[in-house]
Design a protein around this motif. Structure first.
Motif, PDB file in Angstrom:
ATOM      1  N   GLU A   4       0.790  -1.328  -0.177  1.00  0.00           N
ATOM      2  CA  GLU A   4       0.065   0.042  -0.122  1.00  0.00           C
ATOM      3  C   GLU A   4       0.898   1.312  -0.095  1.00  0.00           C
ATOM      4  OE1 GLU A   4      -3.245   0.435   0.073  1.00  0.00           O
ATOM      5  OE2 GLU A   4      -3.802  -1.747  -0.025  1.00  0.00           O
ATOM      6  N   PRO A   5       0.392   2.229  -0.794  1.00  0.00           N
ATOM      7  CA  PRO A   5       1.250   3.388  -0.719  1.00  0.00           C
ATOM      8  C   PRO A   5       1.122   4.241   0.616  1.00  0.00           C
ATOM      9  CG  PRO A   5      -0.757   3.917  -2.034  1.00  0.00           C
ATOM     10  CD  PRO A   5      -0.546   2.284  -1.639  1.00  0.00           C
ATOM     11  N   ASP A   9      -0.361  11.533   6.917  1.00  0.00           N
ATOM     12  CA  ASP A   9       0.950  11.622   7.888  1.00  0.00           C
ATOM     13  C   ASP A   9       1.724  10.501   7.898  1.00  0.00           C
ATOM     14  OD1 ASP A   9      -0.914   9.784   8.968  1.00  0.00           O
ATOM     15  OD2 ASP A   9      -1.430  11.118  10.737  1.00  0.00           O
ATOM     16  N   ARG A  10       1.354   9.621   7.132  1.00  0.00           N
ATOM     17  CA  ARG A  10       2.672   8.271   7.164  1.00  0.00           C
ATOM     18  C   ARG A  10       3.661   8.859   6.146  1.00  0.00           C
ATOM     19  NH1 ARG A  10      -0.555   3.466   5.157  1.00  0.00           N
ATOM     20  NH2 ARG A  10       1.594   2.713   5.025  1.00  0.00           N
ATOM     21  N   ALA A  49       5.145   7.814  -6.111  1.00  0.00           N
ATOM     22  CA  ALA A  49       6.401   7.771  -6.546  1.00  0.00           C
ATOM     23  C   ALA A  49       7.422   7.911  -5.654  1.00  0.00           C
ATOM     24  CB  ALA A  49       6.837   8.629  -8.092  1.00  0.00           C
ATOM     25  N   PRO A  50       7.437   7.033  -4.590  1.00  0.00           N
ATOM     26  CA  PRO A  50       8.454   6.908  -3.534  1.00  0.00           C
ATOM     27  C   PRO A  50       9.780   7.222  -3.583  1.00  0.00           C
ATOM     28  CG  PRO A  50       7.533   4.888  -3.528  1.00  0.00           C
ATOM     29  CD  PRO A  50       6.575   5.579  -4.579  1.00  0.00           C
ATOM     30  N   LYS A  64     -12.060   6.369  -2.953  1.00  0.00           N
ATOM     31  CA  LYS A  64     -12.565   6.133  -4.202  1.00  0.00           C
ATOM     32  C   LYS A  64     -11.681   5.391  -5.178  1.00  0.00           C
ATOM     33  CE  LYS A  64     -14.767   8.834  -7.744  1.00  0.00           C
ATOM     34  NZ  LYS A  64     -15.159  10.154  -8.342  1.00  0.00           N
ATOM     35  N   PHE A  65     -10.313   5.829  -5.177  1.00  0.00           N
ATOM     36  CA  PHE A  65      -9.283   5.265  -5.977  1.00  0.00           C
ATOM     37  C   PHE A  65      -9.054   3.621  -5.967  1.00  0.00           C
ATOM     38  CE2 PHE A  65      -4.677   4.359  -6.303  1.00  0.00           C
ATOM     39  CZ  PHE A  65      -4.600   4.322  -7.447  1.00  0.00           C
ATOM     40  N   LYS A  66      -8.976   3.421  -4.433  1.00  0.00           N
ATOM     41  CA  LYS A  66      -8.963   1.857  -4.072  1.00  0.00           C
ATOM     42  C   LYS A  66     -10.238   1.127  -4.840  1.00  0.00           C
ATOM     43  CE  LYS A  66      -7.463   0.145  -0.494  1.00  0.00           C
ATOM     44  NZ  LYS A  66      -7.085  -0.471   0.906  1.00  0.00           N
ATOM     45  N   TYR A  67     -11.418   1.557  -4.565  1.00  0.00           N
ATOM     46  CA  TYR A  67     -12.558   1.057  -4.877  1.00  0.00           C
ATOM     47  C   TYR A  67     -12.649   0.901  -6.366  1.00  0.00           C
ATOM     48  CZ  TYR A  67     -17.708   0.311  -6.370  1.00  0.00           C
ATOM     49  OH  TYR A  67     -18.731  -0.241  -6.749  1.00  0.00           O
ATOM     50  N   GLU A  68     -12.252   1.722  -7.336  1.00  0.00           N
ATOM     51  CA  GLU A  68     -12.004   2.010  -8.586  1.00  0.00           C
ATOM     52  C   GLU A  68     -11.255   0.916  -9.413  1.00  0.00           C
ATOM     53  OE1 GLU A  68     -11.645   6.010 -10.099  1.00  0.00           O
ATOM     54  OE2 GLU A  68     -13.815   6.418  -9.711  1.00  0.00           O
TER      55      GLU A  68
END
Length: 228
Positions: A4-5, A9-10, A49-50, A64-68
């Motif tokens: 997971e990205p 605050d992470r 882009a870590p 919403k991004f994860k659902y899509e």
């Protein structure tokens, strides 16, 4: 290890290259400012882009991004079709009618996007004439060349000779073609039904006209001013 990205605050870096919710380039900003913008717009700050220097983070609705993304994976799995290998057995001395019937089955399998394993079974002295089996398989391959190709060349396997035909179209493409054919046939059937209904209506109208003419009495054509 989590794939997971990091979000909000992470994200433990002093600054990020910020991308707006519509893909616009905001530029390099302090992570505190990026978090403030996310909160003001009721969005999340997501590190996309870590490994970049500085890391790239984007403002988005992460839920919403994860659902899509999950929906796309489910749709891809639903549409994915595994190729099935069908089998068709032939005799060396097959008659013309039987050959045409079995060729039709092979064509149907190939059009559906499936592979077909062709097996010729030799009997008795037929085993000493493998060239006849080769000729039969080559003939079949040529007859169905529009729909399939020889994926595994003919080879002897004990008392049998085997050949594998592969479909020229992938399973998904074949399904699309089949759906198009079904829709075309349904449209043609609906058009035919409409034409038949129109013809029936015209025929009923003609019968009604004829019946009305037959009901006229002898006085229908007389001059109304004539005294009887």
């Amino acid at each position: 290890m989590s794939t997971e990205p990091r979000i909000n605050d992470r994200i433990r870096v002093p600054e990020v290259r910020l991308v707006g919710p519509k893909g616009e380039q905001v530029g390099i900003v302090r992570v505190e400012d990026a978090l403030r913008l996310a909160a003001e717009n009721d969005l999340d700050l997501v590190e996309v882009a870590p490994m970049a220097r500085p890391p790239v983070a984007k403002l988005m609705d992460y839920g919403k991004f994860k659902y899509e993304a999950a929906q796309k994976v489910r749709d891809a799995r639903k549409n994915q079709s595994n190729t099935v290998t069908k089998e068709m057995k032939l005799r060396l001395k097959i008659d013309a009618h039987d050959y045409e019937t079995k060729k039709g089955h092979v064509v149907r399998f190939l059009k559906a996007g499936d592979k077909v394993k062709i097996t010729i079974m030799f009997r008795g002295r037929e085993q000493s004439r493998p060239e006849l089996g080769m000729q039969l398989l080559q003939r079949l391959a040529e007859d169905v060349a529009e729909f399939g190709f020889v994926e595994a060349a003919p080879k002897q396997d004990g008392r049998n000779m085997l050949m594998v035909l592969g479909p020229t179209k992938k399973k998904t493409e074949a399904k699309v073609d089949q759906q198009s054919d079904r829709e075309r046939r349904m449209a043609e059937r609906a058009q035919k039904q409409q034409e038949e209904k129109a013809a029936e209506a015209e025929l009923r109208a003609q019968h009604t006209t004829v019946a009305a003419k037959k009901k006229r009495g002898p006085a229908d054509n007389m001059d109304p001013d004539i005294d009887l």
